[in-house]
Design an enzyme around this catalytic site. Structure first.
Site: not given
Length: 1192
Positions: A392, A537, A819
């Site tokens: 990760d 953005f 994970d």
């Protein structure tokens, strides 16, 4: 409870708020989680099933059954059942202990407290007692207990901010907002208690970015989407409190749906041993058949002479039946080739290795008092065979801390700069950090090393002022004062926080905002700007802009974004500055910094009013609203004037670069699997030296369909092979390399370094059955692979792909709940016990606090564990072949009668007492080179990856060695005793003397052999090896004594034999000759091998012996300058939608309204600090310039 109906498959979920009785009829799961494998009822059957999956355990159980048949057994049944029960019990206790700690960790999570609305009161409840439909209260910085529908919050309009790092690895805050009909409930407990809304939504699934449902309340329906849901595993940030209704709980939450199942993991050595046990059993069957045939022939030709003497009946004359019984008898006698003690010893050695990991002070993180922990004890040697590491990014490689390091303003770099060009280019001129303590409103943690920037501010450089003004105005940061009166910022992305904090410490302090204004303090003076437009953005624009009117009435557009995008929008007059700034950005990016270009534009009043009118029309348009707005943004964001660029460091964890470099040298391939955006992941790849500008090419796969992805993969492979066909390479690569089995050949022909970058949406297509082979073939030929924007499930799928098709040992390392599935899928799962909760640690096999400890875990503990286990197995099989096959040779001289050559007590004690401790000492303590040399020479790790130290070839060598030793052990004493008289003139070739001589020779030979095998001597090795020989003689003389015979005449028939045999010189000469004959060939072979063909380990061991002085200082890693290729280091962890929030005022608090006028007042205390800082800066710059003059 055993007769309850199976829960039906859920198609949709119906949940009613504050009504547990209604929700219970659907049998929804509660909020309890389970990562453990067993409970009290299932432990015994499941554990026994897992243990008897080992071929050896099933083999010994079969032998035990055979030994219960008196017609074929020459050994007592207790010689097998006692060790078998012992090993199964020890393994069961170890598994129970491992699972106990999993239960303990589960309980820690399940017993966390939440405030649940029960009746008309908020009550403290454990997480495991939270039910679907409950309304719970969350407070700032708390973990979310379950998947909730957001009802209300402390923020305006029901907004709340969450951090999703555990789910997708992104540290930037995300916004969730409640429905307007529920946000009015606020924190009124009575109104919340009366809330009885009915939610109908999708069934539990693992899609983190999608939710569909409908809330029915007060005769009206309201659609629900992902923006209304906060998921378990997230953390509430910058929000004092919020209330939510539980939709999914426990195993139904999206976090747990992505976790995968706990798998039973076995090492490659375990799997190899299963195969070897089958081979050995086949070998024993062959030996048994040979001896059974011999027995049948012997009975037919010779045995008839004994039948009358033995009073056998006529019907018992069948020689074939005698051979059949003899076959099973020899199977029992020869089974000690694989004794049950082998598995006991393996478990003890693994347990010892696990404790070494737990006790390693060099893997102890003192800042959080966190030691390394081996959470399982069965996988240690696998740590020495890792080929692929799946890591990760967020929280594993990085610290999630952004730091403003450098900037380029009007063509000049500020920050740490290189020394004179004629000096060594790798030396960085370190300047004394600036002192910001005189700034009462500054961030005390901010550091900047270039005093020239403050000098430029003091001198009033207009470009520098405009640059810092832009940083203070163009952002989505929210400000507030804490209880101590200190100014604090709520940042949506850590990048923005770093830039606004830098401007704050340099005198341009963002103070507050409203939907129409932004107030900043410029060098002690409050200035309020009118916010006219916010150009938000997004991932396509890769920039954000604000349009403001300053107190003088001028309209300005301030913009920041990716240099590749922003440079196309510049006015032609910026050409020279553009070239210079572009070089600076390349230099910043080469140092692994995240860059943004900074520009502005002066707008005409009339032009802006006309543009604003068109924007209002576009916002009101029914069709193609987005395209029209984007076009207007493009129109006004042109002819920009370049100011410069910023460089922000995404701080890596300490030691990451050294660890990555070392693992790459050890031939470990590292893949980054992250939920973060592509630019961020690439930037970290460069910062870690996984990606370099020296690479031949970096392939980026970004197709939106399976066909596009396949075509991009094909082109990448053609490009790779095309470059390798070039004359400069000298290699010819054939295109017809389609089969995955041929990949190693292809990899060998590829020269140069390549990298592969692939996005999550492309990966979804690439993992389809007809494309994944192409993906795997290309990825495995690349030095580095980076997968961005991947879901937790995709991480696990990538790991499974490599596991299945590459037959390589994989390791996954991460720190967050996103994970967990990857950690469970890999052969080895490592959890980093960081700040993102315990989910990764709970699912892991090993855990520690920092990524850098992975280097020591693999290169030292993993390598040593593999080395020790291989030496242990080689020696164990050798000594047991030598011990057992003597029975085979003896069979030819005892009428194939299955008579044992040794005393039965010697057979029982040989593996348990006489030879168990020396081999355990070697398996636990031995090391070929020191830990420091293991770290300094990563190439030592390669034998484990290639499985060189114990494989089928090594097994056959050990087997041949054992057969040779057994041959010497039997025939040298046999030849010496043949027609020989002792010192007293009596015949010594009796069975008992022969057995004692052979047993003594065997113990001495195997003890000398383990002494030769031991590379690292400790006191324990000496005591165990020589103590075992002493123990043998003590037990031998005791069992052959008159006293033991008097007490147990049937059990100890060899009375007086040891004393009679071992007091004769000829017996000791025979033992000496047998030992020399057994050991000398091995000594000669090893001497020639080390002298003529030394391995790297041999060379380092010789160097260790020669170098007992202090180690030379290690050379420091030089500062790398990647300026060879143009690469943007842009990485902005920002999210679309914040501009609309700010201009709508939904996230504003009334108390933050600033004065409406422009230049309101001058703060005397602010003036004092800025004057003090400038004065200090002037002194520092003067002294610095004086030093430079003296140097010149």
């Amino acid at each position: 409870m055993f007769c309850s109906k199976k829960k039906p498959l859920e198609v949709e979920r119906v949940v009613k708020a504050n009504d547990r009785e209604y929700n219970e009829k659907f049998q929804y799961a509660d909020n309890r989680i389970h990562t453990s494998k067993y409970n009290i009822l299932t432990f015994l059957p499941i554990n026994l099933f897992e243990q008897f999956q080992r071929v050896a355990n099933a083999y010994f159980l079969s032998l035990l059954i055979l030994q219960l048949i008196p017609e074929i057994s020459s050994l007592s049944w207790f010689t097998t059942i006692v060790p078998l029960v012992l090993v199964i019990t020890m393994t069961a206790v170890k598994d129970a202990t491992d699972d106990y700690f999993r239960h303990k960790s589960d309980n820690q999570v399940n017993n966390r407290q939440s405030e649940v609305l029960i009746g008309n009161n908020l009550q403290k409840e454990k997480w495991m007692n939270v039910k679907v439909g409950d309304i719970i209260k969350l407070e700032n910085n708390q973990f979310i207990a379950a998947d909730l529908l957001l009802l209300s919050s402390s923020e305006p309009h029901g907004l709340c901010y969450i951090e999703t790092a555990e789910l997708d690895g992104e540290t930037n805050l995300k916004v969730r907002h409640a429905l307007s009909v529920t946000s009015v409930l606020g924190e009124d407990i009575s109104r919340l208690a009366k809330f009885d809304g009915l939610v109908v939504c999708e069934a539990p699934n693992n899609k983190l970015d999608k939710f569909m449902g409908v809330l029915s309340w007060k005769d009206s329906k309201h659609s629900l989407n992902n923006e209304k849901i906060i998921l378990r595993g997230c953390v509430l940030r910058n929000t004092s409190w919020c209330f939510g209704m539980v939709i999914f709980a426990g195993p139904d939450t999206k976090l747990m749906q992505n976790s995968g199942k706990t798998k039973f993991k076995r090492t490659s050595i375990d799997r190899l041993m299963n195969t070897l046990v089958l081979w050995i059993f086949g070998f024993l069957v062959c030996l048994g058949i040979i001896l059974a045939i011999g027995n049948s022939i012997w009975e037919n030709q010779v045995g008839d002479q004994f039948r009358t003497f033995l009073f056998w009946n006529e019907e018992e004359k069948n020689s074939l039946f005698s051979g059949f019984l003899t076959f099973w008898s020899y199977i029992i006698i020869l089974n000690t080739v694989v004794p049950i003690s082998l598995y006991v010893s393996v478990e003890v050695i693994r347990l010892g290795h696990s404790y070494f990991i737990n006790w390693d002070r060099k893997m102890y993180y003192s800042e959080r008092a966190t030691p390394a922990e081996a959470r399982t004890t069965t996988l240690n040697e696998e740590l020495g065979q890792i080929e692929y590491v799946f890591s990760d990014k967020t929280g594993t490689l990085t610290q999630n801390i952004m730091t403003f390091k450098k900037c380029s303003i009007n063509g000049r770099i500020y920050g740490e700069v290189d020394d004179d060009m004629d000096q060594k280019p790798n030396i960085i001129k370190k300047k004394k950090p600036m002192n910001f303590s005189v700034n009462p409103q500054g961030d005390k943690t901010f550091q900047f090393s270039d005093h020239c920037l403050m000098e430029s501010i003091r001198l009033g450089d207009p470009k520098v002022h405009e640059f810092l003004r832009l940083l203070a105005l163009c952002h989505t940061v929210m400000s507030e004062e804490n209880s101590a009166g200190q100014l604090t910022y709520q940042v949506q992305s850590p990048d923005e926080g770093a830039l606004v904090t830098a401007a704050r410490n340099l005198g341009f302090i963002f103070k507050s905002r409203t939907p129409e204004t932004i107030t900043i303090e410029e060098l002690g003076t409050l200035v309020t700007y009118q916010l006219l437009a916010f150009l938000d953005f997004n991932n396509i624009r890769k920039r954000m802009s604000v349009i403001v009117r300053n107190p003088e009435g001028q309209i300005k557009l301030y913009s920041k974004g990716a240099d590749t995008i922003l440079f196309e929008k510049l006015h032609p007059s910026n050409e020279d500055l553009l070239t210079l700034t572009s070089d600076h950005i390349s230099e910043f990016a080469g140092e692994g910094l995240r860059t943004l270009a900074i520009a502005y534009r002066d707008l005409d009043d009339e032009y802006f009013k006309e543009w604003q009118k068109m924007l209002e029309d576009a916002n009101a348009a029914a069709h193609e609203q987005g395209n029209r707005i984007a076009g207007l943004y493009e129109e006004i964001e042109k002819d920009l004037m370049l100011l410069g660029a910023t460089a922000v460091e995404d701080k890596l964890q300490e030691g990451v670069i050294e660890t990555v470099t070392s693992l790459l040298l050890a031939n470990v391939k590292i893949w980054i699997l992250t939920g973060d955006k592509q630019e961020t992941a690439i930037n970290i790849g460069y910062a870690c030296n996984m990606l370099t500008d020296d690479m031949n090419e970096v392939f980026i796969i970004a197709g939106n369909s399976a066909e596009e992805v396949r075509e991009e993969l094909r082109k990448a492979k053609e490009n790779m092979f095309g470059q390798n066909r070039s004359p400069s390479n000298g290699h010819v690569v054939f295109e017809k390399q389609q089969q995955l089995e041929l990949e190693p050949v292809v990899e060998e022909t590829i020269t140069g370094d390549y990298a592969l970058i692939i996005n999550g949406h492309s990966l979804a297509h690439a993992l389809e059955s007809d494309v994944k082979n192409d993906l795997l073939e290309l990825a495995c030929m690349c030095k580095t692979v980076v997968c961005c924007r991947v879901t937790p499930l995709q991480k696990a799928q990538v790991v499974e792909l490599v596991k299945k098709h590459r037959s390589a040992v994989t390791l996954a390392i991460g720190d967050g709940a996103n994970d967990v599935s990857m950690i469970k899928s890999a052969h080895i799962g490592i959890g980093i016990s960081g700040q993102e909760g315990l989910q990764a640690v709970l699912a892991s096999d090993y855990s520690f606090a920092q990524f850098r400890y992975l280097q020591r875990l693999l290169l030292v503990h993993g390598r040593w564990s593999y080395f020790r286990m291989c030496k242990f197995l080689c020696y164990f099989f050798y000594k047991n072949f030598a011990f057992t096959l003597v029975h085979f040779w003896f069979g030819f001289f005892c009428g194939f009668s299955a008579q044992t050559v040794y005393d039965q007590w010697f057979i029982t004690l040989f593996n348990i007492v006489y030879t168990s401790l020396p081999v355990l000492a070697m398996g636990i303590f031995d090391q070929d080179v020191s830990d420091q040399n293991s770290m300094d020479h990563p190439q030592l790790y390669k034998p484990g990856q290639l499985n060189l130290l114990f494989n089928k070839r090594k097994f056959f060598i050990c087997m041949a060695h054992g057969i040779y030793t057994s041959f010497a052990l039997f025939f040298i004493p046999y030849g010496a005793f043949y027609n020989t008289a002792g010192d007293d003139g009596q015949h010594i070739a009796d069975y008992q003397s022969f057995a004692v001589t052979m047993a003594t020779s065997l113990v001495i030979v195997v003890s000398v052999q383990i002494a030769l095998d031991t590379s690292y001597w400790t006191v324990i090795n000496h005591v165990f090896i020589w103590g075992s020989i002493a123990t043998y003689f003590s037990i031998l003389f005791t069992m052959h004594s008159n006293g033991m015979f008097g007490i147990f005449p049937k059990q100890f028939p060899f009375v007086g034999n040891a004393h009679h045999s071992l007091t004769q010189k000829c017996i000791w000469l025979v033992i000496l000759l047998t030992t020399v004959a057994s050991v000398i060939p091995v000594l000669a072979f090893r001497f020639l091998k080390v002298d003529l063909f030394p391995t790297l380990s041999d060379q380092i061991r010789q160097w260790q012996k020669a170098q007992r002085k202090a180690r030379p200082q290690q050379s420091q890693r030089p500062q790398t300058r990647r300026s060879s290729s143009r690469r943007s280091g842009y990485a902005f962890a920002h999210q679309e939608g914040y501009g609309e929030l700010i201009t709508s005022g939904k996230n504003m608090r009334a108390k933050n309204l600033p004065p409406a006028s422009g230049l309101e007042k001058t703060l005397s205390n602010s003036t004092s600090w800025i004057e003090n800082l400038c004065k200090k800066t002037t002194d520092t710059v003067s002294s610095f310039n004086h030093t430079k003059t003296v140097k010149l």
